[in-house]
Design an enzyme around this catalytic site. Structure first.
Site, PDB file in Angstrom:
ATOM      1  N   SER A   4      33.503  21.563  72.042  1.00 32.23           N
ATOM      2  CA  SER A   4      34.444  20.417  72.902  1.00 32.23           C
ATOM      3  C   SER A   4      34.861  20.992  74.376  1.00 32.23           C
ATOM      4  CB  SER A   4      35.870  20.643  72.076  1.00 32.23           C
ATOM      5  OG  SER A   4      36.518  19.327  72.423  1.00 32.23           O
ATOM      6  N   HIS A  32      35.098  15.093  65.157  1.00 30.92           N
ATOM      7  CA  HIS A  32      35.237  16.151  66.125  1.00 30.92           C
ATOM      8  C   HIS A  32      35.424  17.615  65.509  1.00 30.92           C
ATOM      9  CE1 HIS A  32      35.543  17.464  70.410  1.00 30.92           C
ATOM     10  NE2 HIS A  32      36.829  17.976  69.894  1.00 30.92           N
TER      11      HIS A  32
HETATM   12  C1  GTR Z   1      40.517  16.800  74.426  1.00 32.56           C
HETATM   13  C2  GTR Z   1      39.883  16.463  75.512  1.00 32.56           C
HETATM   14  C3  GTR Z   1      38.329  16.653  75.404  1.00 32.56           C
HETATM   15  C4  GTR Z   1      38.134  17.916  74.593  1.00 32.56           C
HETATM   16  C5  GTR Z   1      38.946  18.307  73.596  1.00 32.56           C
HETATM   17  C6  GTR Z   1      38.872  19.835  72.925  1.00 32.56           C
HETATM   18  O1  GTR Z   1      41.878  16.982  74.290  1.00 32.56           O
HETATM   19  O2  GTR Z   1      39.995  15.466  75.954  1.00 32.56           O
HETATM   20  O3  GTR Z   1      37.920  16.578  76.649  1.00 32.56           O
HETATM   21  O4  GTR Z   1      37.778  18.879  75.428  1.00 32.56           O
HETATM   22  O5  GTR Z   1      40.250  18.223  73.932  1.00 32.56           O
HETATM   23  O6  GTR Z   1      38.358  20.729  73.547  1.00 32.56           O
HETATM   24  O7  GTR Z   1      39.099  19.854  71.909  1.00 32.56           O
END
Ligand code: GTR
Length: 444
Positions: free
Chosen positions: A272, A413
């Site tokens: 991420s 995710h």
């Molecule tokens: C979210 C963000 C993403 C990603 C994610 C993470 O809030 O919008 O770009 O980086 O976090 O790091 O878990």
């Protein structure tokens, strides 16, 4: 906004977003704030990584070295900002050594890296696990973690961070301080035993040791300590992702001094926001042998011009500290960016790079991540590698891998054991196995 509320909270550490978060946008009124409809992806033309800024073609590897410098400068100026050189006089203070940790499977070593020569802070605590049984220096995976080294494993020997960390009420972190409940809180993303049994080490540092993840006008962390005092920040001053990437290079500085680590075989991996960071770290620092981006999305592996899921405008709004101030000029105007994220991947060439998406992680635009990896392929081919051997996006659950690897995993995710198994196989293949004497290539 289609972003889950828990992500937003996690993203800000429970702190209010700054006024800059509502920076005026120049997005045409007809364009939705967040698009998940493939048929509404705007038509776009990607900048050609193999054309110099003046339009001349890049014809060979020597030409690519010059073009590479141009592209690095473009990313520094317009996206991540410009980080300082390594500080002089860094100190490495080992405070823990256990040759029989994890029931005898691991050597555990913990080291505080002092980043400012005159002061104790900022500093970062580095946790290193190596296979207890090893015959020479071993390759390692290098990763930044989110909330302190104690989150990677329940091992009671890991020092619980005393520094600021993002809140996570489910791990008992409510006042930006970690306690015993935070031990092993993110362990599913760090299969330490699997990594060790495959002959690799793991080194990790908390991103907040380098720069706490909230917008404080760059007062704390390495920005506050290393920026020239009393001067206004230029629009290409380093943001938080650049500070984290800089920290990964400092991790590498340490690894080069550790005789039990093969610093020529370091795989930088991030999930991420740490995936964005891993790519930018490897793009700049050619000491990293392999880079792996797990679900990195906008500002990482995903093409900005597709404006699918998270956009330049939304990321700059929610995380005004992640990128340099110039990046905000491209809110709603991605077509005007002189780069796109395929060029970030190309900067890693000819070193192996792996981009991974998750099917349900539409916020990170899986297709945009694949297309960026694919658009980096011509650079890999110019440099004599096999690039990404896939014409179109492979079906979910079917990894493809040449020197560029890609998969889209079923599910959400996350960084899972499925992902890790692909990465270990990719590392085995490109580092000639994890055995120290098997002739792993020096790709620096
Ligand atoms: C979210 C963000 C993403 C990603 C994610 C993470 O809030 O919008 O770009 O980086 O976090 O790091 O878990």
């Amino acid at each position: 906004m289609n972003m889950p509320a828990f992500l937003l909270l996690a993203a800000t550490g429970g702190l209010p977003l700054s006024a800059e978060a509502s920076a005026a946008s120049s997005r045409p009124a007809s364009r939705p704030a967040i698009n998940y409809d493939e048929s509404k992806v705007p038509a776009y033309t990607l900048p050609d990584p193999l054309k110099f800024q003046d339009g001349r073609p890049v014809e060979d590897a020597a030409g690519w070295r010059r073009r590479r410098q141009e592209i690095l400068e473009l990313f520094r100026t317009h996206v991540y900002g410009r980080a300082p050189d390594a500080p002089q006089g860094m100190r490495f203070e080992r405070f823990d050594e256990n040759p029989a940790a994890l029931g005898g499977l691991a050597l555990r070593r913990q080291v505080t890296v002092r980043l400012a020569p005159q002061a104790d802070e900022p500093g970062m605590d580095l946790l290193l696990y190596l296979p207890a049984e090893r015959h020479g220096p071993v390759p390692v995976f290098a990763m930044l973690n989110f909330r302190g080294n104690q989150e990677v494993h329940p091992d009671p020997g890991i020092r619980i961070t005393g520094r600021w960390v993002l809140n996570a009420p489910e791990s008992g972190i409510t006042d930006n301080r970690a306690g015993p409940q935070a031990r092993g809180a993110d362990a599913s993303r760090y299969p330490v035993e699997l990594i060790l049994r495959r002959g690799y080490g793991l080194v990790t540092v908390c991103c907040a040791d380098l720069d706490p993840d909230f917008d404080d006008g760059f007062a704390n962390g390495v920005h506050g300590a290393l920026d020239p005092p009393g001067k206004p920040r230029p629009p290409d001053a380093w943001g938080t992702i650049a500070a984290w990437a800089w920290g990964l290079s400092r991790v590498m500085d340490y690894l080069q001094t550790d005789p039990d680590v093969d610093a020529r075989r370091v795989v930088v991996l991030g999930h991420s926001r740490m995936g964005k960071t891993a790519l930018w770290a490897a793009a700049q620092d050619e000491r990293f042998a392999i880079a792996i981006s797990n679900n990195s999305g906008c500002g990482g592996a995903a093409l900005s011009r597709r404006a699918y899921g998270e956009t330049v405008e939304s990321i700059n709004g929610m995380f005004p500290h992640w990128f340099c101030a110039n990046f905000r000029r491209y809110n709603g105007r991605e077509a005007e960016l002189p780069v796109d994220q395929h060029m970030l991947i190309a900067l890693i060439a000819p070193r192996p790079v792996y981009v991974a998406s998750a099917e349900e992680d539409r916020w990170a635009d899986p297709r945009g991540e694949f297309l960026a990896a694919k658009a980096a392929d011509p650079v890999y081919r110019l440099l004599g590698t096999d690039g990404l051997p896939a014409g179109d996006m492979p079906p979910v659950g079917q990894p493809v891998a040449g020197t560029i690897g890609y998969h889209c995993r079923p599910g959400a995710h996350d960084l899972t054991e499925y992902d890790w198994r692909q990465y270990l196989a990719f590392a085995d293949r490109h580092l000639a196995g994890a055995r120290p004497d098997s002739g792993g290539a020096d790709r620096r």
